[in-house]
Enzyme design. Structure first.
Site, PDB file in Angstrom:
ATOM      1  N   ASP A   1       6.515  52.664  45.136  1.00  0.00           N
ATOM      2  CA  ASP A   1       5.220  52.480  45.777  1.00  0.00           C
ATOM      3  C   ASP A   1       5.343  52.091  47.242  1.00  0.00           C
ATOM      4  O   ASP A   1       4.384  52.151  47.991  1.00  0.00           O
ATOM      5  CB  ASP A   1       4.390  51.422  45.037  1.00  0.00           C
ATOM      6  CG  ASP A   1       5.126  50.088  44.914  1.00  0.00           C
ATOM      7  OD1 ASP A   1       6.226  49.958  45.487  1.00  0.00           O
ATOM      8  OD2 ASP A   1       4.592  49.182  44.254  1.00  0.00           O
TER       9      ASP A   1
ATOM     10  N   ASP B   1      10.775  53.277  49.299  1.00  0.00           N
ATOM     11  CA  ASP B   1      11.066  54.172  48.186  1.00  0.00           C
ATOM     12  C   ASP B   1      11.087  55.642  48.589  1.00  0.00           C
ATOM     13  O   ASP B   1      11.524  56.484  47.791  1.00  0.00           O
ATOM     14  CB  ASP B   1      10.018  53.992  47.079  1.00  0.00           C
ATOM     15  CG  ASP B   1      10.044  52.600  46.483  1.00  0.00           C
ATOM     16  OD1 ASP B   1      11.146  52.044  46.367  1.00  0.00           O
ATOM     17  OD2 ASP B   1       8.972  52.069  46.162  1.00  0.00           O
TER      18      ASP B   1
ATOM     19  N   GLU C   1       6.274  91.581  36.815  1.00  0.00           N
ATOM     20  CA  GLU C   1       5.369  91.178  37.894  1.00  0.00           C
ATOM     21  C   GLU C   1       4.371  90.126  37.431  1.00  0.00           C
ATOM     22  O   GLU C   1       3.850  89.343  38.237  1.00  0.00           O
ATOM     23  CB  GLU C   1       4.633  92.397  38.463  1.00  0.00           C
ATOM     24  CG  GLU C   1       3.801  93.180  37.461  1.00  0.00           C
ATOM     25  CD  GLU C   1       4.624  94.202  36.696  1.00  0.00           C
ATOM     26  OE1 GLU C   1       5.622  94.684  37.256  1.00  0.00           O
ATOM     27  OE2 GLU C   1       4.286  94.486  35.546  1.00  0.00           O
TER      28      GLU C   1
ATOM     29  N   ASP D   1      10.014  51.122  39.011  1.00  0.00           N
ATOM     30  CA  ASP D   1       9.748  49.831  39.631  1.00  0.00           C
ATOM     31  C   ASP D   1       9.212  48.876  38.578  1.00  0.00           C
ATOM     32  O   ASP D   1       8.803  49.289  37.489  1.00  0.00           O
ATOM     33  CB  ASP D   1       8.688  49.987  40.729  1.00  0.00           C
ATOM     34  CG  ASP D   1       9.311  50.335  42.066  1.00  0.00           C
ATOM     35  OD1 ASP D   1      10.525  50.146  42.208  1.00  0.00           O
ATOM     36  OD2 ASP D   1       8.591  50.812  42.948  1.00  0.00           O
TER      37      ASP D   1
END
Length: 917
Positions: A619, A623, A302, A344
């Protein structure tokens, strides 16, 4: 409709199709107008209303959300959630209500996190709508009229001016504009769009007469006819791709499920075995059942997920300090297993700030001198950038670079005086591919015309004999070096002459001043980051919308593709077989130039299909689908669009590639730490099991060395804080010199099990049993002697079980120090370098002392105060446990250095090896 009209090639997979365009924008304008049933005067208001009913509003539409209740149920029946439900039920059966409610709270928190992640793609699509303007200037009933952009329809004629956002996909019919397409193409230089014939075979985004929804006009004026709205636009197509791609479970999330089931299986098996053994040796059934339930509850993990969550959260906070915001905790660990980065160019590898890099003057070449100063000053005069009160330049980044370059060469141009001396401004014309100004010339007292633009356009307007052949050769050479080349020419007018107009051939008969080469330089820290990637066995590809020559020049400068770099100039034409050959079979790093959204998506899919863990940077709006599809989508925080940031799992606040490498190291550290606290937790199973084996195998002749409540006190009390603190460990030396771990490698390995159960566990079990028997034999006990309540040996038995309990706790201390490193010596990371672990150990020792010496707790947990000699004996356990493991690791380091080097040499691909490195 042709494939070209859709912007796709026939080789592209059918899994990510672009929405079919009702009209082909590449056909002749007269035919397009006939198909659109429109003309130069646009549509009537009535016809526009009818078409709006047919085509729907011009907006990005979102697919219907799935039922919240269904998603919630899906999270609550998740395999790990089912395991936690079972643990909670057993806790309630055993009368441990507090534990039961805590487990239920964990289930709820986990489900909430998962639901938030599932909504991520929908938020990205919602953000796309912000790129559409609210209003547009459309020609209705023959006159310009401002309408809501959502009401535009195919066939509408729209008017575009400098500063406008394009409201729909349209074909330019009159005039020309420069458009910032970076959100769609990733290319930093504005694109020219004019009323002209299309290019045969060109991708849709490169057509010289098309403009696209959501992009911005930076210069010029034009009219255009709308051919696509809503979901049929490029923006709508990207939204469809973003919604079609869905996030898959990270490697760690899959491994956690396996670990949870393994521990649950072990715990269940232990409980069942000891239930049978307890009955077999004559224990009451209720006692045997209680013991089995206690053992099962104590060993159900747990705390595993909260501990992993904390380790990941620590990684998230560390990355935030380094400039990376991680939106999904598991992404930290996924970064650690990344073996391919697709990045990029603009703004990530480079600064996204154009700089004047090279000069060429007629008759002097690249030689410096007054002629070079004249060239840069003239180019800076032929600009329209402005300067704000803080001195920052605003406007086209190319022109800002020219003004800055003039100052760097000692001939600064005052923007205010430039404007005051300007008599005429002929803005950039995409059809002419140049701009010019008419300035007062202080030196001659007359006027001077200065023109700048594409070399071929300017050279066509210079006077014969102006070294045009040499200039063309120099322009080609500069372009191969990755620079953007502009030609600058001038013509002097005599004093008293009136400024000519453009129609009067103001830009004819010029004298060539030279060429300027502009370059977006790489960030200085990127080369070192790329070197670290190669050392770590991570391959780096560039996927960009820019030109191949420009991207290749940047790649070589930062060390990508050393020694082999492959440039794909037309990425759109790549089929699946060719991508397989390049990305999987080849040994080169690759530049994918002129990439579309589908190209990035195909690259990510290909790498994933072949078992690579992919990090994809981006960016722009274009994309978003690839950022969704990659294991790790990395968006730019400064230059990136809102859509990219919503689609990504990590946002770089500094837009720096080097931060990705820091994140990879952090991910590896987090993964190592997860393994460390699993070793720590597993190691205590053996000393908890062995006492009961001794009891069972002796048929009760040896009394039970440990009680159920003492087991629970260990697993739920003393063990937790040190386990959490192990999630804060620093990186081991050499973490970035080893190759990425194989995708199939589990969190738990055979070596880990041998170390935890068979080595640390057995040493601890032996020491614990020594302490137990020492207390009994000191009191005169013999096997089979009664130790129950009322017997002479009962107090000695209680003291012995207390020694067992305290011995396991002190062995935990030694295990915690041993688990801090997997290979290195403890001194290499620092004995006191983890203050949280020291605090956790202090807590568990104080907690143990309270259970041993506080009367109220003695009655509850069945403990007794330990004599001094027993305390001194137990105090040696941590050193013995840690010391034996330290010797084992030292022996392994001596035996396997050559093997490790050979494994590393084989694991690191040829493209990552360098001379001297």
């Amino acid at each position: 409709m042709t494939d070209r009209a859709s912007g796709r090639t026939a080789a592209e997979p059918s899994t990510t199709p672009a929405p079919a365009l009702p009209f082909d924008p590449s056909e002749p304008l007269s035919r397009l107008r006939r198909e659109l049933a429109t003309g130069p005067d646009g549509l009537s208001a009535r016809e526009a209303a009818r078409r709006l009913a047919v085509h729907g509003p011009n907006e990005v539409r979102r697919k219907a959300r799935s039922s919240f209740a269904r998603e919630l149920v899906g999270q609550l029946v998740h395999p790990l959630a089912l395991l936690l439900w079972a643990a909670a039920a057993l806790a309630f059966v055993a009368g441990l209500g507090v534990l039961g409610w805590a487990i239920l709270a964990v289930i709820g928190i986990n489900a909430a996190f998962a639901l938030l992640q599932e909504r991520q793609a929908e938020r990205a699509v919602e953000t796309l709508a912000r790129y559409l303007p609210e209003h547009a200037l459309a020609v209705r009933d023959g006159r310009p009229l401002t309408v809501e952009a959502r009401d535009l329809v195919p066939g509408d004629v729209i008017v575009l001016e400098e500063g406008d956002k394009v409201p729909a996909d349209a074909r330019v019919t009159e005039g020309g504009v420069e458009v910032d397409l970076s959100m769609l193409t990733g290319e930093s230089v504005p694109a020219e769009r004019m009323a002209a014939a299309g290019l045969l075979g060109a991708p849709l985004l490169e057509e010289p007469n098309l403009v696209f929804s959501g992009t911005t006009c930076v210069e010029g004026q034009a009219r255009a006819v709308v051919f696509a709205t809503g979901d049929h636009t490029e923006l709508g197509r990207i939204a469809a791709l973003s919604q079609r791609t869905r996030r898959e479970a990270s490697p760690l999330e899959r491994q956690v499920k396996k670990v949870a089931w393994l521990i649950a299986g072990v715990a269940t098996g232990m409980g069942a075995v000891f239930l049978v053994l307890g009955v077999a040796v004559g224990l009451p059934v209720t006692d045997s059942l209680m013991f089995a339930i206690g053992l099962l509850v104590a060993n159900v993990p747990e705390g595993l997920l909260p501990t992993i969550t904390l380790a990941l959260a620590v990684g998230v906070r560390a990355l935030a300090r380094e400039g990376a915001l991680v939106k999904r905790l598991s992404a930290v660990e996924t970064l650690g297993s990344t073996n391919v980065i697709c990045t990029d160019k603009t703004g990530t590898l480079t600064r996204n700030r154009m700089r004047l890099r090279a000069l060429w003057t007629a008759g002097h070449g690249a030689e410096p001198g007054p002629w070079a100063q004249e060239l840069v000053r003239a180019s800076a005069l032929c600009t329209t950038v402005t300067r704000d009160d803080d001195g920052e330049l605003h406007g086209d980044p190319t022109e800002a670079a020219l003004v800055t370059g003039a100052a760097d060469h000692g001939v600064p141009v005052d923007v205010g005086r430039r404007e005051a001396a300007r008599r005429r401004l002929f803005r950039f014309d995409p059809r002419l591919r140049l701009m010019s100004v008419v300035q007062d010339d202080e030196a001659t007292g007359g006027l001077r015309i200065v023109a700048k633009g594409a070399p071929e356009a300017v050279l066509a307007r210079v006077r014969p004999g102006s070294a045009t052949d040499a200039a063309r050769s120099a322009a080609d050479e500069l372009a191969q070096g990755g620079t953007r080349v502009l030609a600058v020419a001038a013509r002097d007018l005599p004093p008293g002459a009136e400024p000519p107009s453009r129609r009067q051939d103001a830009e004819a008969g010029l004298t060539l001043l030279g060429l300027v080469g502009l370059y977006d330089p790489p960030r200085p820290e990127v080369a070192e980051a790329v070197r670290r990637c190669h050392e770590a066995g991570v391959r780096v590809h560039i996927v960009t919308g820019d030109r191949g020559a420009t991207a290749a020049a940047v790649a070589r400068e930062v060390g990508i593709g050393v020694p082999h770099l492959h440039v794909v100039a037309a990425s759109e034409s790549l089929g699946d077989d060719e991508l397989d050959r390049l990305l999987v079979e080849g040994d080169a790093e690759i530049v994918f130039a002129r990439s579309s959204p589908e190209t990035k998506l195909k690259v990510a899919d290909t790498l994933r299909a072949h078992g690579r863990i992919v990090a994809m940077t981006g960016d722009g709006v274009n994309d978003a689908p690839a950022l969704h599809r990659a294991h790790i989508g990395v968006a730019m925080g400064r230059s990136g669009t809102d859509v990219a940031r919503e689609a990504a799992t990590m946002v770089l606040t500094d837009d720096d590639f080097a931060t990705i490498v820091t994140a990879v190291e952090s991910g590896r550290r987090v993964y190592d730490n997860v393994r460390k606290f699993i070793v720590y937790i597993f190691a205590h199973a053996t000393p908890e099991i062995v006492p009961f084996l001794v009891f069972a195998l002796s048929a009760g002749a040896v009394p039970l060395p440990l009680t159920v409540l003492q087991i629970l006190a260990i697993d739920l009390g003393t063990e937790t804080l040190p386990a959490l603190a192990l999630g804060r460990e620093r990186s081991e030396p050499g973490i970035m010199q080893r190759p990425p771990r194989p995708r199939h490698q589990g969190v738990i390995s055979r070596d880990m099990l041998i170390r935890s159960w068979g080595y640390l566990g057995l040493v601890s079990a032996a020491l614990v049993m020594v302490g137990y028997f020492y207390v009994l034999w000191r009191a005169g006990w013999q096997p089979g002697d009664p130790t129950g309540t009322g017997s002479p040996l009962h107090h000695a038995y209680v003291t012995a079980t207390t020694a067992t309990f305290a011995g396991i706790v002190t062995c935990q201390v030694g295990t915690a120090f041993a688990a801090r490193t997997d290979h290195a010596a403890l001194r290499d990371i620092g004995v006191f370098s983890n203050p949280l672990l020291l605090a956790g150990i202090a807590f568990e020792l104080a907690f143990t002392a309270a259970l041993v010496y506080v009367p109220a707790l003695q009655d509850l947990f069945g403990t007794a105060a330990l004599p001094l000699d027993v305390v001194l004996l137990i105090a040696t356990f941590p050193v013995l446990v840690w010391g034996t493991d330290e010797l084992r690791r030292a022996r392994r380091r001596r035996q396997r250095p050559s093997a490790a080097r050979s494994v590393l040499a084989v694991s690191v691909p040829p493209w990552s090896r360098r001379k001297g490195g």
